[in-house]
Each structure stands twice: as C-alpha cells, then as structure tokens.
Design an enzyme around this catalytic site. Sequence first.
Site, PDB file in Angstrom:
ATOM      1  N   HIS A  16       0.844  -1.203   0.000  1.00  0.00           N
ATOM      2  CA  HIS A  16       0.000   0.000   0.000  1.00  0.00           C
ATOM      3  C   HIS A  16       0.881   1.255   0.000  1.00  0.00           C
ATOM      4  O   HIS A  16       0.617   2.202  -0.740  1.00  0.00           O
ATOM      5  CB  HIS A  16      -0.860   0.066   1.274  1.00  0.00           C
ATOM      6  N   LYS A  40     -17.426  -6.508   7.110  1.00  0.00           N
ATOM      7  CA  LYS A  40     -16.116  -7.122   7.358  1.00  0.00           C
ATOM      8  C   LYS A  40     -15.798  -7.043   8.840  1.00  0.00           C
ATOM      9  O   LYS A  40     -16.192  -6.113   9.525  1.00  0.00           O
ATOM     10  CB  LYS A  40     -15.024  -6.386   6.561  1.00  0.00           C
ATOM     11  N   SER A 127      -2.779  -7.672   3.106  1.00  0.00           N
ATOM     12  CA  SER A 127      -3.017  -7.563   4.544  1.00  0.00           C
ATOM     13  C   SER A 127      -3.316  -8.953   5.125  1.00  0.00           C
ATOM     14  O   SER A 127      -2.885  -9.268   6.236  1.00  0.00           O
ATOM     15  CB  SER A 127      -4.203  -6.624   4.809  1.00  0.00           C
TER      16      SER A 127
HETATM   17  P1  ADP Z   1      -9.947  -3.522  -0.171  1.00  0.00           P
HETATM   18  O1  ADP Z   1     -10.716  -4.220   0.915  1.00  0.00           O
HETATM   19  O2  ADP Z   1     -10.615  -2.283  -0.679  1.00  0.00           O
HETATM   20  O3  ADP Z   1      -9.454  -4.407  -1.272  1.00  0.00           O
HETATM   21  P2  ADP Z   1      -7.188  -3.395   0.696  1.00  0.00           P
HETATM   22  O4  ADP Z   1      -6.634  -2.645   1.873  1.00  0.00           O
HETATM   23  O5  ADP Z   1      -7.028  -4.866   0.701  1.00  0.00           O
HETATM   24  O6  ADP Z   1      -8.685  -2.936   0.617  1.00  0.00           O
HETATM   25  O7  ADP Z   1      -6.536  -2.831  -0.636  1.00  0.00           O
HETATM   26  C1  ADP Z   1      -6.669  -1.490  -1.020  1.00  0.00           C
HETATM   27  C2  ADP Z   1      -6.052  -1.311  -2.398  1.00  0.00           C
HETATM   28  O8  ADP Z   1      -4.657  -1.535  -2.333  1.00  0.00           O
HETATM   29  C3  ADP Z   1      -6.594  -2.285  -3.448  1.00  0.00           C
HETATM   30  O9  ADP Z   1      -6.677  -1.601  -4.686  1.00  0.00           O
HETATM   31  C4  ADP Z   1      -5.524  -3.354  -3.503  1.00  0.00           C
HETATM   32  O10 ADP Z   1      -5.495  -3.988  -4.764  1.00  0.00           O
HETATM   33  C5  ADP Z   1      -4.286  -2.525  -3.271  1.00  0.00           C
HETATM   34  N1  ADP Z   1      -3.186  -3.324  -2.723  1.00  0.00           N
HETATM   35  C6  ADP Z   1      -3.207  -4.174  -1.687  1.00  0.00           C
HETATM   36  N2  ADP Z   1      -1.994  -4.746  -1.479  1.00  0.00           N
HETATM   37  C7  ADP Z   1      -1.185  -4.231  -2.444  1.00  0.00           C
HETATM   38  C8  ADP Z   1       0.183  -4.461  -2.805  1.00  0.00           C
HETATM   39  N3  ADP Z   1       0.950  -5.330  -2.154  1.00  0.00           N
HETATM   40  N4  ADP Z   1       0.670  -3.752  -3.847  1.00  0.00           N
HETATM   41  C9  ADP Z   1      -0.125  -2.886  -4.514  1.00  0.00           C
HETATM   42  N5  ADP Z   1      -1.410  -2.657  -4.256  1.00  0.00           N
HETATM   43  C10 ADP Z   1      -1.942  -3.320  -3.237  1.00  0.00           C
END
Ligand code: ADP
Length: 159
Positions: A16, A40, A127
């Site tokens: 992120h 969630k 995550s």
């Molecule tokens: P959500 O529940 O909205 O998917 P997340 O916190 O899992 O929330 O992810 C938020 C955004 O960050 C999403 O677009 C996800 O694809 C992106 N994301 C998550 N992990 C990574 C990573 N390792 N590299 C790049 N983008 C990521």
Amino acid sequence: MIAIYPGSFDPITFGHLDVIARAAQMFARVIVAVAINHQKQPLFTVEQRIAQIQAAVAHLANVEVDSFTGLTVSYTRQKQAKVLIRGLRAVSDFELELQMAHTNKTLAEEIETIFLTTAKEYSFLSSSVVKEIARYGAPCEHLVPSGVAIALRDYFHRN
Ligand code: ADP
C-alpha cells in the site's frame, strides 16, 4: 488534482505504501481513505488503522488520512476529487477491480479510476498474508511498518 486511495488497510503494508508514495508524486493531494465496512470483521479498529497509516505517511507532505462510510464515489464527490487510485497485484485482482471501476463509472461519470501496478517485491503481499504470518508468530517487519508489526505481535499475543 486530488486523488482518493480507498481501502480496508487492515493493516497497511509496504505494498500500500509503495502505491501511496507513487500517487503522491502524481497528484497535488492524496487522501488515503479507510473504508468502514460493517460486513467485514477487521482486526484493527478504524482509529487504529488511521493512526498506523498516519505514522507511515508522516514524511509525505501532500498525503492525508481519513475514513468514510457508504459509497466510495459519494465520498469522492464530497471531497471534490476526480480520481480514485487502486493497486493491481496479479491477474486475480483484475476481475473484481474492473467490475468495481465500471460500477463506479455508472454511478459517477466524472470520476476516473487509475490503477497503479504493484512494485515487484510486494506483488505477493496482502493484509491477509501479513495477518496469517503474524498469527503464527513469524516476523513481519519486512512487510509492514514497525508500528504495525508491534501492534500485530501484541494482538496475537493477547488473542
Ligand atoms: P480492499 O478491501 O478495498 O481491497 P485493501 O486494503 O485490501 O482494501 O486494498 C486497497 C487497495 O490496495 C486495493 O486496490 C488493492 O489492490 C491494493 N493493494 C493491496 N496490497 C497491495 C500491494 N501489495 N501492492 C499494490 N497494491 C496493493
């Protein structure tokens, strides 16, 4: 131009953060927005997640942290932003992300979703993976900011 980066961030990872740092170079203001989703069951509270993100982006002057409930496009309009940032890791992300981007377009024609591909070293990182590692007591300092690693250790020590 203002960009919104919405997500659960439960917890924030280096993946992120890589997206945030790159978005901060492209847009005048980036708002990292923690989505409050009552369906969630998050590990960290919204307040904890906001504090964790704030600590991790403190060095980025044009990045702020907020939370929202309801539709992402409604929040985006409220902030007078025109861009949504999402990260793409693998093909597996693509289908759902495309569906969400198209749906959001039908709700708000003026808002564009921009995808940033993940940095190679974090393409496997999510995550959920971090929580799984921490649950079994393995170190995760190489995947998340140190404050998050400590909070994860505390959580799984207690639970
Ligand atoms: P959500 O529940 O909205 O998917 P997340 O916190 O899992 O929330 O992810 C938020 C955004 O960050 C999403 O677009 C996800 O694809 C992106 N994301 C998550 N992990 C990574 C990573 N390792 N590299 C790049 N983008 C990521």
